[in-house]
Design a protein around this motif. Structure first.
Motif, short mmCIF file in Angstrom:
data_model
loop_
_atom_site.label_atom_id
_atom_site.label_comp_id
_atom_site.label_asym_id
_atom_site.label_seq_id
_atom_site.Cartn_x
_atom_site.Cartn_y
_atom_site.Cartn_z
N TRP A 134 0.86 -1.19 0.00
CA TRP A 134 0.00 0.00 0.00
C TRP A 134 0.88 1.22 0.00
O TRP A 134 1.86 1.25 0.74
N TYR A 182 -2.91 -4.91 4.61
CA TYR A 182 -1.86 -3.96 4.21
C TYR A 182 -1.11 -3.31 5.38
O TYR A 182 -0.02 -2.79 5.18
N ASN A 222 -2.18 -9.39 -1.29
CA ASN A 222 -1.78 -7.99 -1.43
C ASN A 222 -1.76 -7.61 -2.91
O ASN A 222 -2.43 -6.66 -3.34
#
Length: 221
Positions: free
Chosen positions: A22, A135, A183
């Motif tokens: 992120w 994240y 992710n």
DNA sequence: CTCCTGTGCC
DNA sequence: GGCACTGGAG
């Protein structure tokens, strides 16, 4: 189903490349971003985070201590600024009270435990909770968002009437519990949803998934 | 289901 | 000017 989900992942990864998510300095900033980006374009969130950064408010203690009106002003560019200011302070104060402000302590439990604790907080629903878990804490959970629903219902893999938890379970039950995979997968879904599988007038002609897509096969060409 | 809200693109 | 944006609460 496992092979199908992995095949889609591979195609997206080949086409878009790693997304490096992120975009944040640390776990607390990830959480702030996750709350601020609720139903909001990320470009607007960046401005709000920039404002918080500038006054050193990207820490639980400083954030919790800001006057409400001041925090509202700082996060205004991300929209829903009164709600979001309240949600940020609610999170920061809970973290201070229950875990002495330590994310390490909040994240110390199991995925199920921490998820339950996040969902109990005001302003943190399933998508925000899973974004934080994946994240910020690197738990192997799958984030379901509007892009995921749109893309996978068009592919014919999910039904858009299905509930959040049901769709999440589909991904979790058919894929290995691999946080880096989840992710990258969600980041690629967002990229594909923004640039190709748009809500109105999707670019089906240029889509790398059109050959396996229900929407494309039903479209008049 | 409605409300919450600013920003930017078609 | 309309619409979409990495939703959640009441």
């Amino acid at each position: 189903m496992r092979q199908k989900l992995l095949e889609i992942f591979e195609r997206l990864l080949r086409n878009y490349g790693p997304r490096h998510w992120w975009p944040a300095q640390g776990p607390f900033e990830v959480i702030v971003g996750a709350i601020l980006t609720q139903n909001t374009a990320w470009t607007n969130v960046e401005k709000a985070i920039g404002n918080l950064q500038a006054v050193g408010a990207l820490s639980p203690r400083v954030l919790a201590g800001l006057p409400a009106a001041e925090l509202e002003r700082l996060v205004q560019p991300s929209g829903y600024f009164r709600q979001k200011a309240r949600r940020l302070q609610s999170f920061a104060r809970n973290l201070l009270e229950r875990h002495d402000g330590s994310l390490e302590r909040l994240f110390a439990g199991s995925l199920t435990e921490v998820r339950g604790e996040l969902l109990a907080l005001h302003g943190i629903g399933p998508e925000t909770a899973d974004s934080i878990l994946l994240y910020a804490a690197h738990f192997p959970t799958f984030v379901i968002d509007a892009y995921t629903m749109r893309i996978f219902s068009r592919l014919g893999i999910v039904d858009d009437r299905q509930k959040y938890e049901e769709v999440r379970h589909l991904f979790l039950s058919h894929l290995p519990p691999d946080a880096p995979l989840f992710n990258e997968y969600h980041a690629l879904i967002v990229e594909h949803g923004k640039t190709c599988c748009r809500k109105r007038e999707p670019f089906c002609g240029a889509c790398i998934l059109s050959d396996i897509c229900l929407l494309y096969s039903r479209r008049p060409q």
